[in-house]
Design a protein around this motif. Sequence first.
Motif, PDB file in Angstrom:
ATOM      1  N   ALA A 191      42.784  45.418  54.715  1.00 14.78           N
ATOM      2  CA  ALA A 191      44.001  45.394  53.891  1.00 14.78           C
ATOM      3  C   ALA A 191      44.609  43.996  53.871  1.00 14.78           C
ATOM      4  CB  ALA A 191      45.011  46.404  54.441  1.00 14.78           C
ATOM      5  N   HIS A 192      44.620  43.317  55.010  1.00 17.98           N
ATOM      6  CA  HIS A 192      45.152  41.956  55.075  1.00 17.98           C
ATOM      7  C   HIS A 192      44.319  41.004  54.227  1.00 17.98           C
ATOM      8  CE1 HIS A 192      47.131  42.856  59.252  1.00 17.98           C
ATOM      9  NE2 HIS A 192      47.655  43.546  58.256  1.00 17.98           N
ATOM     10  N   THR A 193      42.988  41.193  54.235  1.00 21.34           N
ATOM     11  CA  THR A 193      42.100  40.339  53.445  1.00 21.34           C
ATOM     12  C   THR A 193      42.361  40.503  51.954  1.00 21.34           C
ATOM     13  OG1 THR A 193      40.385  40.403  55.149  1.00 21.34           O
ATOM     14  CG2 THR A 193      39.689  39.811  52.924  1.00 21.34           C
ATOM     15  N   VAL A 194      42.542  41.749  51.516  1.00 25.25           N
ATOM     16  CA  VAL A 194      42.843  41.994  50.100  1.00 25.25           C
ATOM     17  C   VAL A 194      44.177  41.346  49.724  1.00 25.25           C
ATOM     18  CG1 VAL A 194      43.349  43.765  48.372  1.00 25.25           C
ATOM     19  CG2 VAL A 194      41.497  44.119  50.015  1.00 25.25           C
ATOM     20  N   CYS A 195      45.144  41.460  50.606  1.00 24.27           N
ATOM     21  CA  CYS A 195      46.462  40.850  50.366  1.00 24.27           C
ATOM     22  C   CYS A 195      46.329  39.342  50.190  1.00 24.27           C
ATOM     23  CB  CYS A 195      47.384  41.188  51.526  1.00 24.27           C
ATOM     24  SG  CYS A 195      49.104  40.740  51.256  1.00 24.27           S
ATOM     25  N   SER A 196      45.582  38.707  51.084  1.00 22.17           N
ATOM     26  CA  SER A 196      45.368  37.254  50.992  1.00 22.17           C
ATOM     27  C   SER A 196      44.671  36.875  49.697  1.00 22.17           C
ATOM     28  CB  SER A 196      44.543  36.772  52.182  1.00 22.17           C
ATOM     29  OG  SER A 196      45.246  36.896  53.383  1.00 22.17           O
ATOM     30  N   ALA A 197      43.651  37.659  49.326  1.00 18.44           N
ATOM     31  CA  ALA A 197      42.903  37.362  48.101  1.00 18.44           C
ATOM     32  C   ALA A 197      43.809  37.435  46.876  1.00 18.44           C
ATOM     33  CB  ALA A 197      41.737  38.329  47.960  1.00 18.44           C
ATOM     34  N   MET A 198      44.712  38.395  46.848  1.00 17.21           N
ATOM     35  CA  MET A 198      45.640  38.501  45.723  1.00 17.21           C
ATOM     36  C   MET A 198      46.595  37.312  45.672  1.00 17.21           C
ATOM     37  SD  MET A 198      46.536  42.580  45.671  1.00 17.21           S
ATOM     38  CE  MET A 198      47.684  42.342  44.307  1.00 17.21           C
ATOM     39  N   ARG A 199      47.020  36.835  46.820  1.00 16.61           N
ATOM     40  CA  ARG A 199      47.938  35.703  46.837  1.00 16.61           C
ATOM     41  C   ARG A 199      47.243  34.386  46.479  1.00 16.61           C
ATOM     42  NH1 ARG A 199      50.806  39.037  45.791  1.00 16.61           N
ATOM     43  NH2 ARG A 199      52.247  40.138  47.147  1.00 16.61           N
ATOM     44  N   ARG A 200      45.933  34.362  46.559  1.00 16.01           N
ATOM     45  CA  ARG A 200      45.187  33.154  46.149  1.00 16.01           C
ATOM     46  C   ARG A 200      44.833  33.182  44.668  1.00 16.01           C
ATOM     47  NH1 ARG A 200      42.415  34.098  51.122  1.00 16.01           N
ATOM     48  NH2 ARG A 200      40.687  35.016  49.962  1.00 16.01           N
ATOM     49  N   ASN A 201      45.080  34.290  44.005  1.00 14.79           N
ATOM     50  CA  ASN A 201      44.745  34.456  42.593  1.00 14.79           C
ATOM     51  C   ASN A 201      46.009  34.248  41.765  1.00 14.79           C
ATOM     52  OD1 ASN A 201      44.414  35.950  39.999  1.00 14.79           O
ATOM     53  ND2 ASN A 201      42.395  36.410  40.826  1.00 14.79           N
ATOM     54  N   THR A 202      45.991  33.261  40.878  1.00 17.31           N
ATOM     55  CA  THR A 202      47.208  32.945  40.123  1.00 17.31           C
ATOM     56  C   THR A 202      47.669  34.117  39.253  1.00 17.31           C
ATOM     57  OG1 THR A 202      45.844  31.942  38.390  1.00 17.31           O
ATOM     58  CG2 THR A 202      46.741  30.477  40.072  1.00 17.31           C
ATOM     59  N   ARG A 203      46.743  34.915  38.745  1.00 23.85           N
ATOM     60  CA  ARG A 203      47.127  36.037  37.886  1.00 23.85           C
ATOM     61  C   ARG A 203      47.742  37.182  38.684  1.00 23.85           C
ATOM     62  NH1 ARG A 203      45.200  40.581  35.440  1.00 23.85           N
ATOM     63  NH2 ARG A 203      43.322  40.633  36.714  1.00 23.85           N
ATOM     64  N   LEU A 204      47.333  37.321  39.943  1.00 24.63           N
ATOM     65  CA  LEU A 204      47.806  38.425  40.771  1.00 24.63           C
ATOM     66  C   LEU A 204      48.880  37.997  41.770  1.00 24.63           C
ATOM     67  CD1 LEU A 204      44.325  40.004  41.631  1.00 24.63           C
ATOM     68  CD2 LEU A 204      45.900  40.699  39.815  1.00 24.63           C
ATOM     69  N   TYR A 205      49.214  36.722  41.772  1.00 23.83           N
ATOM     70  CA  TYR A 205      50.081  36.169  42.818  1.00 23.83           C
ATOM     71  C   TYR A 205      51.403  36.922  42.923  1.00 23.83           C
ATOM     72  CZ  TYR A 205      52.792  32.803  45.527  1.00 23.83           C
ATOM     73  OH  TYR A 205      53.572  32.224  46.484  1.00 23.83           O
ATOM     74  N   HIS A 206      52.003  37.273  41.799  1.00 26.97           N
ATOM     75  CA  HIS A 206      53.327  37.889  41.820  1.00 26.97           C
ATOM     76  C   HIS A 206      53.289  39.417  41.835  1.00 26.97           C
ATOM     77  CE1 HIS A 206      55.617  34.217  41.519  1.00 26.97           C
ATOM     78  NE2 HIS A 206      54.862  33.816  40.535  1.00 26.97           N
ATOM     79  N   THR A 207      52.114  40.003  41.904  1.00 26.32           N
ATOM     80  CA  THR A 207      52.034  41.458  41.992  1.00 26.32           C
ATOM     81  C   THR A 207      52.454  41.904  43.391  1.00 26.32           C
ATOM     82  OG1 THR A 207      50.213  41.514  40.394  1.00 26.32           O
ATOM     83  CG2 THR A 207      50.539  43.478  41.766  1.00 26.32           C
ATOM     84  N   PRO A 208      53.478  42.740  43.524  1.00 31.23           N
ATOM     85  CA  PRO A 208      53.922  43.172  44.859  1.00 31.23           C
ATOM     86  C   PRO A 208      52.810  43.918  45.601  1.00 31.23           C
ATOM     87  CG  PRO A 208      55.566  43.712  43.194  1.00 31.23           C
ATOM     88  CD  PRO A 208      54.337  43.288  42.461  1.00 31.23           C
TER      89      PRO A 208
END
Length: 423
Positions: A191-208
């Motif tokens: 779960a932490h890895t998925v969270c990090s991957a989303m924060r590294r993606n500009t399109r997904l960065y702001h998705t809570p």
Amino acid sequence: MRGAPLGRAFSILVIAPEDGERDTAAALGPLGFDTAFATPERAGSAASEGCFDAVLSFAPPTDDLSALVHLAVGHAGQADARLRAPAHAVQIAARLRAMIRLDVLEAVSRLRAQDAENAGYRPVPPASGGEGSTVLFVGAPCPGFMRLQHAMSGADVQTVAAFSTFNAFDYLHERAFDAVVLNTEPRPDLAHTVCSAMRRNTRLYHTPVILLTRGDGYPGADEAFARGASDLLDTNAGSDEMRERVTALTAERRRRRAAKALLEACRASALLDTNTDLFNAEFGERHLASLADAASVKGRTLSMIGIEATAPTEAGEAQGLAALDQFSAMLRHCVRAEDLAVRSGGTGFYVALPNTRADEARLVASRISAITECTAYEGRDPSRPFRLSLSTRVFEAEPGRTGADLARAALAPFGPVPVAAYG
């Protein structure tokens, strides 16, 4: 109202009845916040006396939820985000930054729409279609998923399940979700890895991102918030709490999407440079004046990046002009939606960055320069590609400067231009 000195940290009013909450808020200092304190009895007067980016209140709640931390942008009576006590300092900091950024985004979108209308164009964002919110659940199936789905159905929110991370990213790239709920059982590291991957993606960065945990005392809380989690939610929480906590974040996401749609609707051809998708000099000065006035009133920083881009003579006139047009298209995608990117003349550009300090703007300028240095264009001789030469300057706008003054300062002569490199 007290002003904001250049380069200061975000200014936060902390409303705290007890010393314990003040100790929690004090941890925000090293995270980039300048805090002032007030008791609940003095909250209203303290908010009106100062010029704050946000208000953080630890005052007791008025409902049955254990969400004791309220974030309010603008004044103490408006709660925009709610966190469950005891809130983690890193989580509070992340939520503060998100809400301040949203406040700036919405304010700029309204200003830009008004300036576009004053210039003779009425921006109309595309219709949303009336679709409701959608939440993505990611992870192994569990009773918590069924409880989440039931809770969200009560708020007309659709819950989509992806029982593997592979399927999850397929879903995330196919459609937009208003929030993602990650199951931490049985593998919190995943779960932490998925969270990090989303924060590294500009399109997904702001998705809570909400982590579904077992019990209140989640041992991985420090790492979760460091990886960019928005909140932790107990899998055994009641339907009302689940619904309240998740919909608060989905509403934020939808507000952000609506503001960006309004900014995009302002990009009328009459307001843009003839050959590129950047704003033209006339509209740029008009809107820059509005941004400068708003920054002065709210005590926020407005930073400017001036840019001069030139092509070597040997590249050929037509090829040099084409490269500058391509650079313009690239420049728009190097900055945020709320930033103002303007082309003023053939080789002159500037970017105005609301609520951004000079040191942060220098990072943006460095990124633009680095991308330019790595980009080669086809010259008159196809065997000799060329690169543009870039000169930049960064400064913070001083209160009282007009839009025309700031544009001239950004575009003032840079002096000798370095020799452009051929590939």
